[in-house]
Design a protein around this motif. Sequence first.
Motif, mmCIF file in Angstrom:
data_model
loop_
_atom_site.group_PDB
_atom_site.id
_atom_site.type_symbol
_atom_site.label_atom_id
_atom_site.label_comp_id
_atom_site.label_asym_id
_atom_site.label_seq_id
_atom_site.Cartn_x
_atom_site.Cartn_y
_atom_site.Cartn_z
ATOM 1 N N CYS A 245 0.861 -1.183 0.000
ATOM 2 C CA CYS A 245 0.000 0.000 0.000
ATOM 3 C C CYS A 245 0.899 1.235 0.000
ATOM 4 C CB CYS A 245 -0.909 -0.002 1.212
ATOM 5 S SG CYS A 245 -1.988 1.442 1.300
ATOM 6 N N GLU A 246 0.857 1.965 -1.101
ATOM 7 C CA GLU A 246 1.619 3.199 -1.191
ATOM 8 C C GLU A 246 0.765 4.335 -0.656
ATOM 9 O OE1 GLU A 246 3.235 3.814 -5.047
ATOM 10 O OE2 GLU A 246 4.146 5.743 -4.536
ATOM 11 N N PHE A 247 1.345 5.170 0.218
ATOM 12 C CA PHE A 247 0.569 6.209 0.866
ATOM 13 C C PHE A 247 1.187 7.577 0.649
ATOM 14 C CE2 PHE A 247 3.523 6.838 4.359
ATOM 15 C CZ PHE A 247 4.142 5.607 4.475
ATOM 16 N N SER A 248 0.358 8.596 0.826
ATOM 17 C CA SER A 248 0.826 9.973 0.669
ATOM 18 C C SER A 248 1.486 10.450 1.954
ATOM 19 C CB SER A 248 -0.341 10.885 0.302
ATOM 20 O OG SER A 248 -1.301 10.890 1.339
ATOM 21 N N ASP A 249 2.193 11.562 1.871
ATOM 22 C CA ASP A 249 2.957 12.066 3.006
ATOM 23 C C ASP A 249 2.094 12.451 4.188
ATOM 24 O OD1 ASP A 249 5.468 13.744 0.965
ATOM 25 O OD2 ASP A 249 5.357 11.696 1.764
ATOM 26 N N SER A 250 0.824 12.720 3.990
ATOM 27 C CA SER A 250 -0.036 13.186 5.081
ATOM 28 C C SER A 250 -0.594 12.061 5.937
ATOM 29 C CB SER A 250 -1.189 14.001 4.504
ATOM 30 O OG SER A 250 -1.938 13.211 3.605
ATOM 31 N N VAL A 251 -0.220 10.805 5.665
ATOM 32 C CA VAL A 251 -0.755 9.657 6.408
ATOM 33 C C VAL A 251 0.061 9.408 7.664
ATOM 34 C CG1 VAL A 251 -1.098 7.157 6.353
ATOM 35 C CG2 VAL A 251 -1.751 8.556 4.387
ATOM 36 N N GLY B 153 6.481 4.808 12.731
ATOM 37 C CA GLY B 153 7.103 3.773 13.542
ATOM 38 C C GLY B 153 6.606 3.778 14.972
ATOM 39 N N GLY B 154 6.934 2.723 15.707
ATOM 40 C CA GLY B 154 6.656 2.659 17.123
ATOM 41 C C GLY B 154 5.392 1.957 17.532
ATOM 42 N N ARG B 155 4.551 1.560 16.570
ATOM 43 C CA ARG B 155 3.297 0.926 16.996
ATOM 44 C C ARG B 155 2.753 0.062 15.869
ATOM 45 N NH1 ARG B 155 -1.339 2.600 20.244
ATOM 46 N NH2 ARG B 155 -2.474 0.639 20.576
ATOM 47 N N THR B 156 2.383 -1.166 16.230
ATOM 48 C CA THR B 156 1.642 -2.046 15.334
ATOM 49 C C THR B 156 0.570 -2.746 16.145
ATOM 50 O OG1 THR B 156 3.153 -3.897 15.699
ATOM 51 C CG2 THR B 156 3.598 -2.497 13.785
ATOM 52 N N GLN B 157 -0.440 -3.227 15.460
ATOM 53 C CA GLN B 157 -1.499 -3.983 16.127
ATOM 54 C C GLN B 157 -2.035 -5.017 15.146
ATOM 55 O OE1 GLN B 157 -4.313 -1.642 18.320
ATOM 56 N NE2 GLN B 157 -5.831 -3.279 18.423
ATOM 57 N N TYR B 158 -2.387 -6.189 15.662
ATOM 58 C CA TYR B 158 -2.875 -7.278 14.823
ATOM 59 C C TYR B 158 -4.166 -7.851 15.375
ATOM 60 C CZ TYR B 158 1.848 -7.358 12.858
ATOM 61 O OH TYR B 158 3.030 -7.027 12.248
ATOM 62 N N ALA B 159 -4.996 -8.349 14.475
ATOM 63 C CA ALA B 159 -6.150 -9.130 14.890
ATOM 64 C C ALA B 159 -5.666 -10.479 15.415
ATOM 65 C CB ALA B 159 -7.095 -9.333 13.716
ATOM 66 N N SER C 279 4.587 -4.007 7.939
ATOM 67 C CA SER C 279 5.843 -3.275 8.027
ATOM 68 C C SER C 279 5.776 -2.065 7.098
ATOM 69 C CB SER C 279 7.017 -4.175 7.649
ATOM 70 O OG SER C 279 6.902 -4.605 6.306
ATOM 71 N N ARG C 280 6.768 -1.193 7.244
ATOM 72 C CA ARG C 280 6.762 0.024 6.421
ATOM 73 C C ARG C 280 8.138 0.270 5.842
ATOM 74 N NH1 ARG C 280 8.735 1.720 11.124
ATOM 75 N NH2 ARG C 280 9.789 3.719 11.182
ATOM 76 N N ASP C 281 8.173 0.925 4.714
ATOM 77 C CA ASP C 281 9.403 1.410 4.102
ATOM 78 C C ASP C 281 9.143 2.880 3.768
ATOM 79 O OD1 ASP C 281 11.536 2.148 2.538
ATOM 80 O OD2 ASP C 281 11.558 0.297 1.359
ATOM 81 N N ASN C 282 9.591 3.745 4.646
ATOM 82 C CA ASN C 282 9.296 5.168 4.471
ATOM 83 C C ASN C 282 10.063 5.782 3.306
ATOM 84 O OD1 ASN C 282 7.477 5.031 6.527
ATOM 85 N ND2 ASN C 282 8.759 6.076 8.026
#
Length: 123
Positions: A22-28, A52-58, A68-71
């Motif tokens: 999922c590619e996101f815009s800078d305001s996310v 960064g700093g927080r994830t949550q899973y069902a 995960s993210r790749d900023n």
Amino acid sequence: QAQVAESGGGSVQAGGSLRLSCEFSDSVCMLAWFRQAPGKEREGVAAIYTGGGRTQYADSVTGRFTISRDNTKNTVYLEMNNLKPEDTAMYYCAASRHCYESYLLHPQRYSTWGQGTQVTVSS
């Protein structure tokens, strides 16, 4: 206005793996994956703060899915392993300009939604 664009998905056999992007815009600030199977309610799968700093899973995906993210690419990934037929659904990327401290997997936290990508797991 936040924007998102999904890619990935497809068909695999049970036990297989897939990766959604999922590619996101800078305001996310916060981004999540939801899924919806025919005749069922939309379910939050995983969420992450883009800074960064927080994830949550069902509970249903804990230990099998990783968000995960790749900023450098403004992209969030959902790595799905050991897929089961019950994981079959349309998967949606959702974005929020705010980072909430609770209920990260509640759909009302998110104002921007992608078009969805289908994941099908056969037994």
